[in-house]
Design a protein around this motif. Structure first.
Motif, PDB file in Angstrom:
ATOM      1  N   ASP A  95      -7.163  -0.761  -5.832  1.00  0.00           N
ATOM      2  CA  ASP A  95      -7.803   0.432  -6.365  1.00  0.00           C
ATOM      3  C   ASP A  95      -7.388   0.661  -7.817  1.00  0.00           C
ATOM      4  O   ASP A  95      -7.653   1.710  -8.393  1.00  0.00           O
ATOM      5  CB  ASP A  95      -7.443   1.663  -5.519  1.00  0.00           C
ATOM      6  CG  ASP A  95      -5.935   1.940  -5.508  1.00  0.00           C
ATOM      7  OD1 ASP A  95      -5.166   1.091  -6.007  1.00  0.00           O
ATOM      8  OD2 ASP A  95      -5.534   3.000  -5.000  1.00  0.00           O
TER       9      ASP A  95
ATOM     10  N   HIS B 244      -2.277  -1.254  -3.685  1.00  0.00           N
ATOM     11  CA  HIS B 244      -2.911   0.059  -3.779  1.00  0.00           C
ATOM     12  C   HIS B 244      -1.891   1.137  -4.147  1.00  0.00           C
ATOM     13  O   HIS B 244      -0.772   1.149  -3.630  1.00  0.00           O
ATOM     14  CB  HIS B 244      -3.545   0.458  -2.436  1.00  0.00           C
ATOM     15  CG  HIS B 244      -4.649  -0.446  -1.990  1.00  0.00           C
ATOM     16  ND1 HIS B 244      -5.960  -0.237  -2.303  1.00  0.00           N
ATOM     17  CD2 HIS B 244      -4.611  -1.567  -1.245  1.00  0.00           C
ATOM     18  CE1 HIS B 244      -6.701  -1.195  -1.774  1.00  0.00           C
ATOM     19  NE2 HIS B 244      -5.901  -2.012  -1.125  1.00  0.00           N
TER      20      HIS B 244
ATOM     21  N   LYS C  58       0.838  -1.195   0.000  1.00  0.00           N
ATOM     22  CA  LYS C  58       0.000   0.000   0.000  1.00  0.00           C
ATOM     23  C   LYS C  58       0.873   1.244   0.000  1.00  0.00           C
ATOM     24  O   LYS C  58       1.613   1.506   0.953  1.00  0.00           O
ATOM     25  CB  LYS C  58      -0.933   0.004   1.219  1.00  0.00           C
ATOM     26  CG  LYS C  58      -2.026   1.053   1.128  1.00  0.00           C
ATOM     27  CD  LYS C  58      -3.059   0.903   2.227  1.00  0.00           C
ATOM     28  CE  LYS C  58      -4.182   1.912   2.074  1.00  0.00           C
ATOM     29  NZ  LYS C  58      -5.185   1.810   3.140  1.00  0.00           N
TER      30      LYS C  58
END
Length: 320
Positions: A134, A108, A64
């Motif tokens: 995402d 992400h 992330k």
């Protein structure tokens, strides 16, 4: 003296705790590390020689961008230097991880297309089962994955997905902030059992959710914008095995359902859009008629709730 003794006790307790973790079976250690952000799992390699390679056996990966480096960063604070560190870290993990099947991937925030392709191709090669991301521009080969069972997709901004969507083996799909602009977006997902649509918008006049094996359907805060004149959006649900339906969205959406023999629980909540309250004088009468029609269609359901908030539009809907 007392301070030194307390420091020694703390050091002793930490060492004992480390020994206790080290005495656990390797499979349990690997599982614990798999539940952590991958960055923290890799850091355990400095604990001792025994821990040097434990992280390479994790069954799940969690990359992330926003939290890389131990702090939270929003997208506007993007920097090339920090991005390079993140990309080097991800490549290092993919290169050193043992070639086991990948149970879960969370990925992400990366802007690097080559890195994205590498991560998704790695996931495809290692037969990933669950993906949380995402990022929407998947490599074409990844769309054909036969092992991916769960996909949770939450982009930062509202966007449209390609149609057909792909991922024929999916059983669970969660989409958030998606513009439903194609009537056949789920036509390739024939094995879907659980579908969640959260904060999505309906941008076609007629939209059909057709899933022959669907069991649970949750639609939360669905907005419709096709409101020219007296025209209305229509959402048709075709799912013969559906058992649980939760719907919350703006009126005057026309919700239509085929007869479902296996339905156990239905909850339908509607609230008028701004356009509806200010431009449709007879919307309350239409709504009453729609409620009567839906109640007749769903009269066989064991638990049925249909409600309309006629006062104002609410933006506080949550997934139940």
């Amino acid at each position: 003296m007392e301070g030194q003794q307390q420091t020694r006790k703390k050091g002793k307790n930490s060492a004992e705790m480390l020994d206790r973790l080290g005495d656990l079976p390797d499979s349990i250690i690997h599982h614990i590390l798999s539940l952590m952000p991958t960055e923290y799992a890799v850091r355990t390699c400095v604990l001792s020689k025994k821990w040097r390679h434990h992280w390479t056996h994790v069954h799940s990966l969690n990359f992330k961008w926003d939290t890389f480096g131990g702090a939270y960063y929003s997208r506007p604070r993007y920097s090339r230097g920090r991005a390079n560190k993140f990309e080097r870290f991800v490549r290092h993990v993919l290169r050193c991880r043992q070639p086991f099947k990948l149970r879960r991937l969370k990925f992400h925030g990366s802007r690097n297309l080559r890195l994205r392709n590498r991560v998704f191709n790695y996931a495809l090669l290692h037969r990933v089962k669950e993906l949380v991301t995402d990022i929407y521009d998947f490599p074409p080969r990844f769309l054909e994955s036969q092992t991916l069972r769960t996909l949770k997709f939450k982009p930062l901004y509202m966007l449209r997905l390609p149609s057909p969507f792909g991922f024929a083996a999916l059983t669970t799909l969660q989409l958030e902030r998606i513009a439903l602009a194609s009537a056949d977006i789920f036509s390739s997902c024939l094995k879907l059992e659980d579908l969640l649509l959260i904060n999505c918008s309906l941008e076609v006049e007629d939209f059909n959710i057709s899933a022959p094996q669907l069991i649970n359907l949750t639609i939360s805060d669905l907005r419709n914008y096709w409101l020219e004149g007296d025209r209305r959006n229509k959402l048709l649900i075709t799912a013969p095995t559906l058992k649980v339906l939760y719907f919350r969205g703006t009126y005057p959406l026309l919700l239509s359902m085929n007869t479902f023999k296996d339905l156990d629980k239905v909850s339908i909540q509607m609230y008028p859009s701004y356009y509806c309250r200010h431009n449709r004088d007879n919307w309350k009468q239409e709504c009453i008629s729609d409620i009567q029609r839906m109640a007749e269609e769903l009269s066989h359901v064991k638990s049925l709730t249909i409600s309309v908030d006629a006062c104002k539009e609410s933006n506080k809907a949550k997934v139940v």
